[in-house]
Motif scaffolding. Structure first.
Motif, PDB file in Angstrom:
ATOM      1  N   ILE A   1       0.854  -1.183   0.000  1.00 42.11           N
ATOM      2  CA  ILE A   1       0.000   0.000   0.000  1.00 42.11           C
ATOM      3  C   ILE A   1       0.885   1.226   0.000  1.00 42.11           C
ATOM      4  N   ASP A   2       0.307   2.391  -0.299  1.00 31.94           N
ATOM      5  CA  ASP A   2       1.072   3.629  -0.367  1.00 31.94           C
ATOM      6  C   ASP A   2       0.452   4.654   0.578  1.00 31.94           C
ATOM      7  N   LEU A   3       1.207   5.034   1.614  1.00 30.81           N
ATOM      8  CA  LEU A   3       0.744   6.029   2.578  1.00 30.81           C
ATOM      9  C   LEU A   3       1.450   7.373   2.400  1.00 30.81           C
ATOM     10  N   SER A   4       2.140   7.540   1.285  1.00 36.26           N
ATOM     11  CA  SER A   4       2.974   8.726   1.105  1.00 36.26           C
ATOM     12  C   SER A   4       2.176  10.026   1.053  1.00 36.26           C
ATOM     13  N   SER A   5       0.889   9.941   0.743  1.00 34.21           N
ATOM     14  CA  SER A   5       0.064  11.152   0.698  1.00 34.21           C
ATOM     15  C   SER A   5      -0.556  11.474   2.053  1.00 34.21           C
ATOM     16  N   SER A   6      -0.362  10.594   3.037  1.00 35.07           N
ATOM     17  CA  SER A   6      -0.922  10.806   4.373  1.00 35.07           C
ATOM     18  C   SER A   6      -0.004  11.693   5.199  1.00 35.07           C
ATOM     19  N   ASN A   7      -0.603  12.578   5.996  1.00 37.68           N
ATOM     20  CA  ASN A   7       0.189  13.441   6.870  1.00 37.68           C
ATOM     21  C   ASN A   7       0.176  12.977   8.317  1.00 37.68           C
ATOM     22  N   ILE A   8      -0.223  11.723   8.556  1.00 36.29           N
ATOM     23  CA  ILE A   8      -0.235  11.176   9.905  1.00 36.29           C
ATOM     24  C   ILE A   8       1.193  11.112  10.446  1.00 36.29           C
ATOM     25  N   PRO A   9       1.426  11.548  11.685  1.00 41.37           N
ATOM     26  CA  PRO A   9       2.756  11.382  12.291  1.00 41.37           C
ATOM     27  C   PRO A   9       3.117   9.896  12.351  1.00 41.37           C
ATOM     28  N   CYS A  10       4.322   9.575  11.965  1.00 43.37           N
ATOM     29  CA  CYS A  10       4.721   8.157  11.890  1.00 43.37           C
ATOM     30  C   CYS A  10       6.157   7.988  12.371  1.00 43.37           C
ATOM     31  N   LEU A  11       6.379   6.918  13.110  1.00 43.25           N
ATOM     32  CA  LEU A  11       7.715   6.515  13.558  1.00 43.25           C
ATOM     33  C   LEU A  11       7.999   5.123  13.035  1.00 43.25           C
ATOM     34  N   LYS A  12       9.146   4.964  12.414  1.00 43.06           N
ATOM     35  CA  LYS A  12       9.553   3.629  11.965  1.00 43.06           C
ATOM     36  C   LYS A  12      10.876   3.257  12.620  1.00 43.06           C
ATOM     37  N   LEU A  13      10.839   2.198  13.431  1.00 39.87           N
ATOM     38  CA  LEU A  13      12.030   1.666  14.068  1.00 39.87           C
ATOM     39  C   LEU A  13      12.471   0.418  13.310  1.00 39.87           C
ATOM     40  N   TYR A  14      13.716   0.397  12.894  1.00 39.80           N
ATOM     41  CA  TYR A  14      14.243  -0.777  12.208  1.00 39.80           C
ATOM     42  C   TYR A  14      15.617  -1.113  12.780  1.00 39.80           C
ATOM     43  N   ALA A  15      16.018  -2.356  12.633  1.00 38.06           N
ATOM     44  CA  ALA A  15      17.231  -2.818  13.303  1.00 38.06           C
ATOM     45  C   ALA A  15      18.343  -3.134  12.308  1.00 38.06           C
ATOM     46  N   GLU A  16      19.546  -2.854  12.729  1.00 38.76           N
ATOM     47  CA  GLU A  16      20.716  -3.027  11.861  1.00 38.76           C
ATOM     48  C   GLU A  16      20.892  -4.466  11.394  1.00 38.76           C
ATOM     49  N   TYR A  17      20.607  -5.428  12.282  1.00 43.11           N
ATOM     50  CA  TYR A  17      20.818  -6.833  11.939  1.00 43.11           C
ATOM     51  C   TYR A  17      19.501  -7.609  11.865  1.00 43.11           C
ATOM     52  N   ASP A  18      18.467  -6.958  11.392  1.00 46.15           N
ATOM     53  CA  ASP A  18      17.166  -7.617  11.228  1.00 46.15           C
ATOM     54  C   ASP A  18      17.234  -8.542  10.024  1.00 46.15           C
ATOM     55  N   GLY A  19      17.111  -9.841  10.271  1.00 44.95           N
ATOM     56  CA  GLY A  19      17.185 -10.817   9.190  1.00 44.95           C
ATOM     57  C   GLY A  19      15.871 -11.047   8.483  1.00 44.95           C
ATOM     58  N   LEU A  20      14.772 -10.493   9.010  1.00 51.02           N
ATOM     59  CA  LEU A  20      13.458 -10.682   8.402  1.00 51.02           C
ATOM     60  C   LEU A  20      12.930  -9.415   7.749  1.00 51.02           C
ATOM     61  N   ALA A  21      13.428  -8.280   8.163  1.00 52.68           N
ATOM     62  CA  ALA A  21      13.084  -6.999   7.535  1.00 52.68           C
ATOM     63  C   ALA A  21      14.375  -6.198   7.457  1.00 52.68           C
ATOM     64  N   SER A  22      15.162  -6.472   6.446  1.00 56.47           N
ATOM     65  CA  SER A  22      16.508  -5.910   6.354  1.00 56.47           C
ATOM     66  C   SER A  22      16.477  -4.407   6.122  1.00 56.47           C
ATOM     67  N   VAL A  23      17.612  -3.775   6.408  1.00 52.58           N
ATOM     68  CA  VAL A  23      17.744  -2.338   6.182  1.00 52.58           C
ATOM     69  C   VAL A  23      17.482  -2.017   4.715  1.00 52.58           C
ATOM     70  N   GLU A  24      17.952  -2.876   3.825  1.00 50.03           N
ATOM     71  CA  GLU A  24      17.748  -2.653   2.390  1.00 50.03           C
ATOM     72  C   GLU A  24      16.266  -2.662   2.034  1.00 50.03           C
ATOM     73  N   GLU A  25      15.511  -3.608   2.608  1.00 54.66           N
ATOM     74  CA  GLU A  25      14.070  -3.673   2.346  1.00 54.66           C
ATOM     75  C   GLU A  25      13.342  -2.469   2.926  1.00 54.66           C
ATOM     76  N   VAL A  26      13.766  -2.048   4.107  1.00 53.32           N
ATOM     77  CA  VAL A  26      13.160  -0.871   4.731  1.00 53.32           C
ATOM     78  C   VAL A  26      13.360   0.359   3.845  1.00 53.32           C
TER      79      VAL A  26
END
Length: 251
Positions: free
Chosen positions: A159-184
């Motif tokens: 989905i695409d939320l880029s047009s939304s102005n909702i405040p958003c925080l995204k926490l991602y981890a350096e060594y996440d093997g299931l949601a890699s930095v590249e995918e994020v």
């Protein structure tokens, strides 16, 4: 007869290995090493549990916001209890949703039945697949939620939320093997325009909750307690900003 015996032995060994691997993998999804008294009531925090949620409610609070937290796919929802309780100690009522079969993608919409989301002051978010479905729920209910937080997930991807102005925080981890930095980073363009991205250096996917190390995840360079504290500090600061904005604008 000898051939059948060898075949039976092979089948027994094979299925035994599969069974052991299944039990080991399932055990990593269970809540582990929880701090003492995580789900115990106190004068400052009341903890109530139903079939659908665990609620951490502060006795005193000046905050307007309430938090709706979606568990990760297959994970024990109690693994996120310590984080929710820390937030409650800071004055934020936190509702930890218990998904049927531990599958947020099939059960997330029950949130509309649990809360009056159209008239409340809710920030919604979650870990992994829970984050995915929190983003999906915001997408399906534009303008309803006051904030969105995503932990250890590459979503929004479909989905695409880029047009939304909702405040958003995204926490991602350096060594996440299931949601890699590249995918994020690949899906960064689909996040709301007011998104703050914070990388937990040394962290992995599993340590966003009190879980075992999940299959396919990478090993962290920080402890569980360190990753939990870093996640809490970032999330708390985000909630304070959102709450301040609501108060300032009289919403």
């Amino acid at each position: 007869m000898g051939k059948w015996s060898k075949r039976n032995i092979f089948r027994t060994v094979w299925f035994s290995i599969i069974f052991v691997l299944f039990i080991w993998n399932w055990s990593t999804f269970q809540a582990q090493n929880l701090p003492e008294n995580t789900f115990t009531n106190s004068e400052a925090i009341s903890v109530t549990e139903t079939n659908d949620q665990i609620t951490f409610k502060p006795a005193k609070s000046n905050n307007q916001l309430e938090i709706i937290f979606f568990q990760g796919g297959l994970t024990d929802p109690k693994a996120y209890g310590p984080l929710c309780k820390k937030l409650a100690k800071k004055g934020f009522t936190c509702h930890l949703i218990k998904m049927d079969w531990r599958l947020p993608q099939y059960d997330y919409q029950k949130t509309s039945k649990l809360f009056n989301i159209q008239h409340g002051q809710f920030v919604i978010g979650g870990h992994s697949q829970g984050g995915k479905m929190a983003a999906q729920f915001v997408y399906e209910n534009p303008g309803v939620f006051k904030g969105l937080f995503l932990m250890g997930t590459s979503h929004p991807r479909d989905i695409d939320l880029s047009s939304s102005n909702i405040p958003c925080l995204k926490l991602y981890a350096e060594y996440d093997g299931l949601a890699s930095v590249e995918e994020v980073m690949e899906n960064k363009k689909k996040l709301p325009m007011n998104t703050e991205l914070i990388m937990i250096e040394g962290g992995n996917h599993s340590q966003f909750g009190y879980l075992g190390q999940l299959l396919m995840d990478s090993s962290p360079n920080i402890t569980l307690e360190e990753q939990q504290e870093l996640s809490f500090v970032s999330l708390h600061e985000f909630l304070v900003k959102v709450n301040y904005s609501l108060v300032r604008h009289g919403r």
